[in-house]
Design a protein around this motif. Structure first.
Motif, PDB file in Angstrom:
ATOM      1  N   ILE A 170       0.526  -1.325   0.344  1.00 30.87           N
ATOM      2  CA  ILE A 170       0.008   0.099  -0.240  1.00 30.87           C
ATOM      3  C   ILE A 170       0.851   0.991   0.099  1.00 30.87           C
ATOM      4  N   ALA A 171       1.723   1.220   0.661  1.00 29.89           N
ATOM      5  CA  ALA A 171       3.339   2.375   0.604  1.00 29.89           C
ATOM      6  C   ALA A 171       3.314   2.611  -1.062  1.00 29.89           C
ATOM      7  N   GLY A 172       2.312   4.439  -1.499  1.00 34.84           N
ATOM      8  CA  GLY A 172       2.690   4.933  -2.600  1.00 34.84           C
ATOM      9  C   GLY A 172       1.517   4.937  -3.293  1.00 34.84           C
ATOM     10  N   LEU A 173       0.232   4.449  -3.074  1.00 34.02           N
ATOM     11  CA  LEU A 173      -1.264   4.078  -3.444  1.00 34.02           C
ATOM     12  C   LEU A 173      -1.476   5.834  -3.050  1.00 34.02           C
ATOM     13  N   PRO A 174      -2.728   6.937  -3.818  1.00 32.53           N
ATOM     14  CA  PRO A 174      -2.423   8.400  -3.782  1.00 32.53           C
ATOM     15  C   PRO A 174      -3.651   8.053  -2.887  1.00 32.53           C
ATOM     16  N   VAL A 175      -3.495   9.427  -1.953  1.00 33.80           N
ATOM     17  CA  VAL A 175      -4.243   9.827  -0.464  1.00 33.80           C
ATOM     18  C   VAL A 175      -5.993   9.736  -1.367  1.00 33.80           C
ATOM     19  N   GLY A 176      -6.922   9.175  -0.386  1.00 33.67           N
ATOM     20  CA  GLY A 176      -7.851   8.818  -1.170  1.00 33.67           C
ATOM     21  C   GLY A 176      -8.975   7.396  -1.936  1.00 33.67           C
ATOM     22  N   THR A 177      -7.227   7.403  -1.686  1.00 31.47           N
ATOM     23  CA  THR A 177      -7.516   5.293  -2.011  1.00 31.47           C
ATOM     24  C   THR A 177      -8.150   5.024  -0.693  1.00 31.47           C
ATOM     25  N   GLN A 209      -3.393  -1.354  12.290  1.00 33.64           N
ATOM     26  CA  GLN A 209      -3.710  -0.199  10.995  1.00 33.64           C
ATOM     27  C   GLN A 209      -2.511   0.176  10.285  1.00 33.64           C
ATOM     28  N   PRO A 210      -2.554   0.822   8.613  1.00 32.96           N
ATOM     29  CA  PRO A 210      -1.136   1.486   8.472  1.00 32.96           C
ATOM     30  C   PRO A 210      -0.811   3.147   8.773  1.00 32.96           C
ATOM     31  N   ALA A 211      -0.034   3.564   8.833  1.00 37.07           N
ATOM     32  CA  ALA A 211       0.093   4.972   9.413  1.00 37.07           C
ATOM     33  C   ALA A 211      -0.373   5.863   7.772  1.00 37.07           C
ATOM     34  N   GLY A 212      -0.848   6.987   8.446  1.00 38.24           N
ATOM     35  CA  GLY A 212      -1.535   7.724   7.011  1.00 38.24           C
ATOM     36  C   GLY A 212      -3.056   6.592   6.472  1.00 38.24           C
ATOM     37  N   TRP A 213      -3.320   6.134   6.922  1.00 40.39           N
ATOM     38  CA  TRP A 213      -4.685   5.649   6.781  1.00 40.39           C
ATOM     39  C   TRP A 213      -5.229   5.625   7.778  1.00 40.39           C
ATOM     40  N   VAL A 214      -7.070   5.750   7.925  1.00 39.15           N
ATOM     41  CA  VAL A 214      -8.137   5.671   8.811  1.00 39.15           C
ATOM     42  C   VAL A 214      -8.741   4.967   8.675  1.00 39.15           C
ATOM     43  N   GLN A 215      -9.457   4.007   9.836  1.00 39.97           N
ATOM     44  CA  GLN A 215     -10.429   3.074   9.577  1.00 39.97           C
ATOM     45  C   GLN A 215     -11.874   3.683   9.652  1.00 39.97           C
ATOM     46  N   LEU A 216     -12.684   3.803   8.282  1.00 42.03           N
ATOM     47  CA  LEU A 216     -13.783   4.391   7.583  1.00 42.03           C
ATOM     48  C   LEU A 216     -15.214   2.410   8.807  1.00 42.03           C
ATOM     49  N   SER A 217     -14.593   1.593   8.406  1.00 45.15           N
ATOM     50  CA  SER A 217     -15.318   0.564   8.811  1.00 45.15           C
ATOM     51  C   SER A 217     -15.050  -0.397   9.493  1.00 45.15           C
ATOM     52  N   SER A 218     -15.763  -1.412  10.511  1.00 46.36           N
ATOM     53  CA  SER A 218     -14.843  -2.576  10.618  1.00 46.36           C
ATOM     54  C   SER A 218     -16.110  -3.612  10.509  1.00 46.36           C
ATOM     55  N   ASN A 257     -17.575 -12.795  14.518  1.00 45.42           N
ATOM     56  CA  ASN A 257     -16.749 -10.854  14.695  1.00 45.42           C
ATOM     57  C   ASN A 257     -15.928 -10.459  14.046  1.00 45.42           C
ATOM     58  N   ASN A 258     -15.855  -9.237  13.788  1.00 47.85           N
ATOM     59  CA  ASN A 258     -15.461  -8.510  13.386  1.00 47.85           C
ATOM     60  C   ASN A 258     -14.009  -9.305  12.657  1.00 47.85           C
ATOM     61  N   ASN A 259     -13.521  -8.719  11.302  1.00 49.92           N
ATOM     62  CA  ASN A 259     -11.831  -8.939  11.367  1.00 49.92           C
ATOM     63  C   ASN A 259     -11.186  -8.489  10.094  1.00 49.92           C
ATOM     64  N   ALA A 260     -12.404  -7.388   9.661  1.00 51.04           N
ATOM     65  CA  ALA A 260     -11.720  -6.262   8.452  1.00 51.04           C
ATOM     66  C   ALA A 260     -11.542  -5.513   8.604  1.00 51.04           C
ATOM     67  N   TRP A 261     -11.391  -3.945   7.834  1.00 52.36           N
ATOM     68  CA  TRP A 261     -11.784  -3.122   7.784  1.00 52.36           C
ATOM     69  C   TRP A 261     -11.752  -2.541   6.192  1.00 52.36           C
ATOM     70  N   GLN A 262     -12.479  -1.496   6.893  1.00 52.63           N
ATOM     71  CA  GLN A 262     -12.376  -0.401   5.373  1.00 52.63           C
ATOM     72  C   GLN A 262     -11.902   0.789   5.596  1.00 52.63           C
ATOM     73  N   ILE A 263     -10.369   0.858   4.999  1.00 48.41           N
ATOM     74  CA  ILE A 263      -9.176   1.759   5.027  1.00 48.41           C
ATOM     75  C   ILE A 263      -9.396   2.793   3.960  1.00 48.41           C
ATOM     76  N   LYS A 264      -8.706   3.909   4.112  1.00 44.19           N
ATOM     77  CA  LYS A 264      -9.131   5.107   3.594  1.00 44.19           C
ATOM     78  C   LYS A 264      -7.635   6.196   4.072  1.00 44.19           C
ATOM     79  N   ARG A 265      -6.669   6.115   2.894  1.00 44.84           N
ATOM     80  CA  ARG A 265      -5.347   6.993   2.601  1.00 44.84           C
ATOM     81  C   ARG A 265      -5.775   8.468   3.265  1.00 44.84           C
ATOM     82  N   VAL A 266      -5.139   9.066   3.953  1.00 46.13           N
ATOM     83  CA  VAL A 266      -5.551  10.249   4.551  1.00 46.13           C
ATOM     84  C   VAL A 266      -3.983  11.234   3.827  1.00 46.13           C
ATOM     85  N   SER A 267      -3.091  10.486   4.502  1.00 46.95           N
ATOM     86  CA  SER A 267      -2.207  11.677   3.830  1.00 46.95           C
ATOM     87  C   SER A 267      -0.706  10.459   3.282  1.00 46.95           C
TER      88      SER A 267
END
Length: 121
Positions: free
Chosen positions: A70-77, A87-96, A111-121
């Protein structure tokens, strides 16, 4: 003869380690790799799928995983990833949520075992 075997084993292990390092070091953003679960997921990569594979040993637990660079993926991905890694640095969790592809334990659970994450920086 045992010295020769030990030397050959050492050379083989070193070559395998260099191959893995070279493979992950030259991956492009979004590339995936399938690895045994005994391998740590490198920084800048996330787990995206788990399953059983006899090539990694014969256990009842999922023992093979697909990892994504995921390194180098554009912001907003946005991505769906397994929660088996931090959870990787520069990404936020949107849902679990629960995702059957992310079942990394032999014990069945919904039980929850996955996340939707979004790159913010």
């Amino acid at each position: 003869m045992s010295r020769l075997r030990a030397a050959a084993l050492a050379v083989g292990c070193a070559a395998a380690a260099l191959t893995l390092a070279a493979t992950t070091a030259h991956a492009a953003p979004g590339d995936t790799q399938n690895v045994c679960s005994s391998q740590l997921t490198p920084t800048g990569w996330v787990d995206v799928q788990w399953w059983n594979d006899l090539s990694c040993s014969s256990t009842f637990s999922p023992n093979k995983k697909q990892i994504k660079d995921i390194a180098g993926l554009p912001v907003g991905t946005t991505l769906t990833v397994c929660s088996s890694t931090y959870q990787p640095a520069g990404w936020v969790q949107l849902s679990s949520f629960y995702n059957s592809s992310c079942r990394y334990s032999a014990v069945p659970s919904l039980n929850n075992n996955a996340w939707q994450i979004k790159r913010v920086s």
